[in-house]
Design a protein around this motif. Structure first.
Motif, PDB file in Angstrom:
ATOM      1  N   HIS A   1       1.282  -1.588  -0.188  1.00 30.54           N
ATOM      2  CA  HIS A   1      -0.021  -0.240  -0.068  1.00 30.54           C
ATOM      3  C   HIS A   1       0.882   1.780  -0.216  1.00 30.54           C
ATOM      4  O   HIS A   1       0.312   2.417   0.696  1.00 30.54           O
ATOM      5  CB  HIS A   1      -0.760   0.283   1.577  1.00 30.54           C
TER       6      HIS A   1
ATOM      7  N   LEU B   1       1.009   3.246  -2.310  1.00 28.53           N
ATOM      8  CA  LEU B   1       0.500   4.106  -3.246  1.00 28.53           C
ATOM      9  C   LEU B   1      -1.345   4.827  -2.446  1.00 28.53           C
ATOM     10  O   LEU B   1      -1.747   3.925  -2.136  1.00 28.53           O
ATOM     11  CB  LEU B   1       0.608   3.963  -4.635  1.00 28.53           C
ATOM     12  N   GLN B   2      -1.183   5.903  -2.595  1.00 25.80           N
ATOM     13  CA  GLN B   2      -2.453   6.464  -2.870  1.00 25.80           C
ATOM     14  C   GLN B   2      -3.424   7.019  -3.819  1.00 25.80           C
ATOM     15  O   GLN B   2      -4.021   6.728  -4.771  1.00 25.80           O
ATOM     16  CB  GLN B   2      -2.710   7.263  -1.609  1.00 25.80           C
ATOM     17  N   CYS B   3      -3.335   8.228  -3.960  1.00 27.46           N
ATOM     18  CA  CYS B   3      -3.700   9.076  -5.579  1.00 27.46           C
ATOM     19  C   CYS B   3      -2.809   8.196  -6.766  1.00 27.46           C
ATOM     20  O   CYS B   3      -3.197   8.290  -8.034  1.00 27.46           O
ATOM     21  CB  CYS B   3      -3.568  10.370  -5.585  1.00 27.46           C
ATOM     22  N   GLY B   4      -1.511   7.864  -6.662  1.00 20.48           N
ATOM     23  CA  GLY B   4      -1.492   7.022  -7.454  1.00 20.48           C
ATOM     24  C   GLY B   4      -0.260   8.152  -8.105  1.00 20.48           C
ATOM     25  O   GLY B   4       0.436   8.042  -9.781  1.00 20.48           O
TER      26      GLY B   4
ATOM     27  N   LEU C   1       8.728  13.696  -4.529  1.00 23.16           N
ATOM     28  CA  LEU C   1       7.300  13.885  -3.540  1.00 23.16           C
ATOM     29  C   LEU C   1       5.862  13.475  -3.502  1.00 23.16           C
ATOM     30  O   LEU C   1       6.407  13.262  -4.083  1.00 23.16           O
ATOM     31  CB  LEU C   1       7.373  15.694  -3.255  1.00 23.16           C
TER      32      LEU C   1
ATOM     33  N   ARG D   1       2.216  13.430  -1.583  1.00 21.94           N
ATOM     34  CA  ARG D   1       2.096  14.368  -0.116  1.00 21.94           C
ATOM     35  C   ARG D   1       0.492  13.490   0.098  1.00 21.94           C
ATOM     36  O   ARG D   1      -0.154  13.985   1.260  1.00 21.94           O
ATOM     37  CB  ARG D   1       0.804  15.477  -1.668  1.00 21.94           C
ATOM     38  N   CYS D   2       0.449  12.328  -0.361  1.00 23.43           N
ATOM     39  CA  CYS D   2      -0.348  11.135   0.120  1.00 23.43           C
ATOM     40  C   CYS D   2       0.588  10.290   1.161  1.00 23.43           C
ATOM     41  O   CYS D   2      -0.231  10.310   2.605  1.00 23.43           O
ATOM     42  CB  CYS D   2      -1.584   9.888  -0.505  1.00 23.43           C
ATOM     43  N   THR D   3       0.968   9.862   1.309  1.00 24.14           N
ATOM     44  CA  THR D   3       1.528   8.036   1.774  1.00 24.14           C
ATOM     45  C   THR D   3       2.008   9.097   2.994  1.00 24.14           C
ATOM     46  O   THR D   3       2.470   7.755   4.171  1.00 24.14           O
ATOM     47  CB  THR D   3       2.486   7.573   1.079  1.00 24.14           C
ATOM     48  N   GLY D   4       2.935   9.782   2.935  1.00 22.60           N
ATOM     49  CA  GLY D   4       4.435   9.712   4.255  1.00 22.60           C
ATOM     50  C   GLY D   4       5.230   9.417   4.267  1.00 22.60           C
ATOM     51  O   GLY D   4       5.753   8.942   4.940  1.00 22.60           O
ATOM     52  N   TYR D   5       5.266   8.488   3.149  1.00 23.71           N
ATOM     53  CA  TYR D   5       6.856   7.483   2.691  1.00 23.71           C
ATOM     54  C   TYR D   5       6.438   6.680   3.531  1.00 23.71           C
ATOM     55  O   TYR D   5       7.499   5.781   2.986  1.00 23.71           O
ATOM     56  CB  TYR D   5       7.908   8.943   2.790  1.00 23.71           C
ATOM     57  N   GLN D   6       6.186   6.603   4.630  1.00 22.75           N
ATOM     58  CA  GLN D   6       6.461   4.711   5.638  1.00 22.75           C
ATOM     59  C   GLN D   6       6.231   3.640   4.272  1.00 22.75           C
ATOM     60  O   GLN D   6       7.102   2.496   4.420  1.00 22.75           O
ATOM     61  CB  GLN D   6       5.899   5.286   6.794  1.00 22.75           C
ATOM     62  N   HIS D   7       4.986   3.860   3.651  1.00 21.88           N
ATOM     63  CA  HIS D   7       4.710   2.544   2.645  1.00 21.88           C
ATOM     64  C   HIS D   7       5.737   2.169   1.508  1.00 21.88           C
ATOM     65  O   HIS D   7       5.802   1.161   1.091  1.00 21.88           O
ATOM     66  CB  HIS D   7       2.999   2.397   2.965  1.00 21.88           C
TER      67      HIS D   7
END
Ligand code: FES
Ligand code: FES
Lengths: 164, 757
Positions: free
Chosen positions: A95, A97-100, A133, A135-141
């Motif tokens: 997971h 990616l969110q908006c991708g 960059l 903006r959605c995931t906060g990078y951790q995943h």
């Protein structure tokens, strides 16, 4: 208009372009490869990252004419014969990616990074991704995914990945 | 077809949307091209406040490849105010005056963006600059009124009083006062705003691809502006590259693109770029608060009195929601018997405000948490202790905060806080902090508690349709921007319909697929559409039983639905699954469809506690995050993978607005931070690995127990970062009153305390 040739994902294209056209625009508008995204056109976000002769490049800061004769890999060229690249599979599973929208750029950066760094630490991964960059995931995943992709590649079982 | 072994709800299923997205196959607005389309670029005001003397478009019109140059001087229709904004709304194109840098003044339609931007540069606009309002508190004095028709710059006031209000301060042992500020931030989704429209003159219908959070509300606005019926306008949100609240409201570009598509009977597309995202997309957070906190010697909170001003920018935007939500969040999860809150949303010459993830929740919590730190210091009390003392206890639930209609209904706030402190190991940290200080290393601990108030109005719907191959198509108006609804809603429907996940396809954000919808914002979708999916599923099964009864030649009351199969009571050997039922229905030419809605006027109350440890370099004022721990309640969780994604993503966004991000305007209203180089988003290196502990108390106010999770992460971020940094310099008496605390601001604050020692 200037004639150029681009080899994109293994396919050679002869094109006529204006000298000021960005590589990103030519990929997207002329070749209809819209997986390469434009997030800033300022060279900061990395969404437009492609591999130019095997190295990550910002296609928003590259003029198409200067890429003439080069080999280009875009996100559309990562999967081979319907089999996802390990970074693609890992981003999906973790997971990452969110908006991708940022994802193609991260995938290209990560795929290249893992070629030379098969067993990276989390902080090395974060460093390697510092030019992209999200903006959605906060990078951790995303970091989790790159770790997982490294494992998949090391274990050489990328071909065992399902092809549904 | 395999029957699932256990519930899909609660499982960390990877998303169904991702196979396409990881291959770059997602279609965003900028990827959509209509045959023969013209591309739009805008001429935007370079002045914060000016009179437009005249506009010369001749040179631009002559440029090859340019089809039209549009101004509202020539096109009077475009002077009309945009729909969906009150009490005053901007025109599609500025007519005689501009009110902020970035306001659209002229639109170019051309073959491509290169030509359109060339033409934009050829448009000559003669401005007569006027003095700009750039300070909300001053603007509230109404010396100079921006929009004379309003009669004031204060576009909205919010007032709440509970208990004895301000009068209660006199009875408190201490009154702690402070002026606290929040800088202006910008959401900056990675995909800039964009819209493309295609008019079909034959059928007089308009097809709109829109990077929006709400297709139905966009449909309403567009129909209203163009004088069309809603049924003539179809709005589709394709993949949307992040929204965070700012792709939700009315914007001039929406009106311009759709108007021009109809007028010229040509497909028109506008794909905004990053610069435009900084100049024209609604912004948030900017407020100044004058606070008085009444508190007793033992640390008991008595009264909170807060007068604040929100710099709302040139138009209402959606800023009133932000200032009102701020007020409602001021008590946080704490017991404050007396409140007197007085907030004003004030018009200035900046980009308008509209909700950005959190939308007042972070502001409210920032104030109360900052004030608790100040009060602890004044009383010589521990920052942890003062919070423990005032957190609402479970035996007080349901608890009325003193704000109308706000009643906390579930959970255990003190326990979550306690769990957080144990996870952090407070006493070990204090020892480590003291030892590190001996070595010249400054560590600081920040803690904050929060309540996430979500939804509480409106409805959302789900429509289910059985396809011929036995797949179920689920449509909803809740328009996602990356949250993973296509997976989460399928999980819910899969449980109700007893189908494997891959038999359900979810379509979100297409006005043709469902009649009504509100949209995705304010962490409402699981609460509304999630419950709707279940209700719709039950109605769908009921209708399916009718068909099964016909097919099985039985009475409908004798049909039972079990393990994904329809059978006649007592005859389990003859049964139909969904695919078989679909085949039975097919010859009739009819369709099995059911649409249902869920509405609720009661908000949900998620809550939690955050703790962070920072390491600050005293010489450079560089702040690193060493550790970040969250105890989080999000009610019943549909998909823990997605919930974690929301919490982590929100937290890191919050860290941006606490540490790096600030829209800086000069005194004359010029924005000085208009690229990612000047306005810094958190990157992979700065962002921490976040540890999340779930405490899932189902919401009592909806059947499934869902609560919002989308804003949980961002709520305490500014409060907690300032608290942590102050803690690192506790011996120096550092007091921070402005978020974000950028290295530059911290450096200055330390200089005032004598600098590096
Ligand atoms: S679009 Fe190229 S770096 Fe952002
Ligand atoms: S997934 Fe949305 S920006 Fe990265």
């Amino acid at each position: 208009m200037v004639p150029i040739t681009l080899t994109v994902n293994g396919v050679k294209h002869a094109l006529e372009v204006e000298p000021r056209w960005l590589l990103a625009d030519v990929l997207r508008d002329e070749l209809h490869l819209t997986g390469t995204h434009l997030g800033c056109e300022q060279g900061v976000c990395g969404a437009c990252t492609v591999l130019l002769d095997g190295r990550p490049a910002r296609s928003c800061l590259t003029l198409a004419v200067t890429a003439s004769g080069c080999e280009i890999t875009t996100v559309e060229g990562l999967a081979k014969d319907g089999v996802l690249h390990p970074v693609q599979e890992a981003f999906w599973q973790e997971h990452a990616l969110q908006c991708g929208f940022c994802t193609p750029g991260f995938l290209m950066t990560a795929a290249h990074f893992l070629e030379n760094n098969p067993n990276p630490t989390r902080s090395a991964i974060r460093e390697a991704l510092s030019g992209n960059l999200c903006r959605c995931t906060g990078y951790q995943h995303i970091v989790n995914a790159v770790e997982r992709a490294a494992t998949i590649i090391r274990e050489g079982d990328s071909h065992a990945i399902s092809q549904d | 077809m395999a029957i699932q072994e256990r519930s899909w709800i609660g499982r960390p299923v990877p998303r169904t949307e991702d196979r396409a997205l990881v291959q770059g196959l997602g279609q965003y607005v900028s990827d959509i091209n209509f045959e023969g389309q013209w591309v739009m670029a805008l001429v935007r005001s370079p002045h914060a406040h000016a009179r437009i003397a005249r506009i010369n478009t001749e040179a631009a019109k002559k440029l090859p490849g340019v089809h039209a140059v549009i101004t509202s001087q020539e096109w009077e229709n475009l002077r009309r105010p945009l729909p969906g904004m009150a009490p005053i709304a901007p025109p599609a194109l500025a007519h005689d005056r501009v009110y902020y840098v970035g306001e659209p003044v002229a639109a170019i339609l051309a073959d491509n963006r290169y030509v359109a931007e060339d033409a934009a540069e050829l448009v000559e606009v003669h401005y007569e600059p006027l003095p700009a309002l750039s300070n909300a508190e001053e603007a509230a004095q109404d010396q100079e009124i921006l929009h004379p028709s309003l009669g004031t710059n204060v576009v909205d006031r919010v007032q709440y009083e509970s208990g004895a209000g301000r009068g209660a301060l006199a009875a408190a042992d201490h009154v702690v006062t402070a002026t606290l500020r929040l800088g202006r931030v910008s959401a900056q989704p990675m995909e800039p705003r964009g819209i493309a429209a295609h008019y079909d003159p034959q059928n007089q219908t308009l097809l709109v691809y829109h990077a929006t959070q709400s297709v139905h509300r966009a449909q309403e606005r567009i129909a209203e502006y163009l004088g069309m019926e809603k049924s003539q306008v179809r709005v589709i949100a394709p993949e949307v590259g992040g929204g965070f609240g700012v792709k939700n409201g009315t914007y001039p570009e929406e009106a311009l693109v759709t108007y021009c598509a109809v007028h010229f009977q040509r497909p028109i597309k506008w794909a905004g770029d990053r610069f435009e995202e900084f100049l024209s997309t609604y912004q948030e957070r900017e407020q100044i608060h004058h606070v008085e906190l009444g508190i007793n010697r033992d640390g008991t909170l008595v009264a909170l009195v807060d007068t604040y001003y929100q710099d709302n920018g040139a138009y209402p935007g959606g800023g009133m929601i932000v200032s009102r939500t701020t007020a409602r969040n001021l008590p946080g999860p704490y017991r404050i018997p007396h409140l007197a809150i007085n907030g004003a949303a004030v018009l200035t010459n900046k980009v308008p405000q509209a909700p950005y993830r959190g939308a007042g929740r972070p502001q409210g919590h920032y104030i109360i948490e900052r004030m608790l730190d100040r009060a602890a210091e004044e009383l010589g009390m521990d920052r942890i202790e003062i919070r423990r003392k005032n957190l609402v206890r479970p035996d007080e639930l349901p608890y009325r905060t003193g704000i109308p209609d706000a009643m906390y209904d579930s959970g255990d706030f003190p326990q979550a806080f306690q769990d957080l402190l144990e996870a952090i190991d407070l006493s070990a940290f204090r020892k480590r902090q003291a030892a590190a200080r001996q070595d010249g290393i400054r560590l600081g601990l920040g803690v904050a508690n929060y309540v996430e108030v979500s939804a509480g109005f409106g409805f959302e719907g789900v429509r289910l349709r059985l396809l011929e191959d036995g797949q179920v198509l689920l449509s909803t108006g809740a328009t996602g921007q990356g949250q993973g609804h296509r997976t989460a809603l399928a999980q819910i429907a899969a449980d109700t319909l007893q189908l494997p996940l891959d038999r359900i396809t979810v379509v979100e954000g297409d006005t043709d697929q469902i009649q009504k919808g509100i949209g995705t914002f304010g962490s409402r979708t699981m609460i509304m559409a999630g419950n709707a999916a279940r209700v719709a599923g039950e109605g769908f099964i009921a209708k399916a039983k009718d068909w099964a009864a016909r097919a099985l030649e039985a009475h409908v009351d004798d049909i039972i639905f079990q393990d994904g199969r329809f059978s006649v009571q007592g005859v389990p050997s003859v049964s139909l699954d969904w695919a078989e039922l679909a085949r039975k229905i097919a010859p009739s030419g009819e369709m099995l469809i059911h649409e249902d809605y869920f509405g609720s006027g009661t908000p949900t109350y998620g809550f939690g506690s955050h703790g962070m440890i920072v390491r600050v370099d005293e010489r450079t004022a560089d702040i690193r995050i060493e550790r970040y721990v969250i105890v989080h309640d999000g009610g019943t969780i549909v998909n823990p993978l997605l919930a974690n994604g929301q919490v982590i993503g929100g937290t890191v966004q919050g860290l941006g607005s606490a540490l790096y991000e600030e829209m800086i305007y000069s005194e004359d209203g010029q924005p000085l931070t208009t690229s990612f180089l000047d306005y810094r988003l958190p990157g992979a290196v700065e962002s921490p690995d976040i540890e999340i502990h779930h405490r899932d108390y189902p919401a009592p106010s909806n059947p499934a127990g869902y609560k919002g999770v989308g804003e949980a992460g961002i709520i305490p971020s500014q409060a907690i970062v300032l608290s942590a940094v102050e803690d690192a310099f506790q011996d120096r008496g550092l007091k921070l009153d402005f978020a974000p605390v950028t290295p530059g601001r911290l450096f200055q604050a330390l200089e005032e305390k004598g600098g590096f020692q």
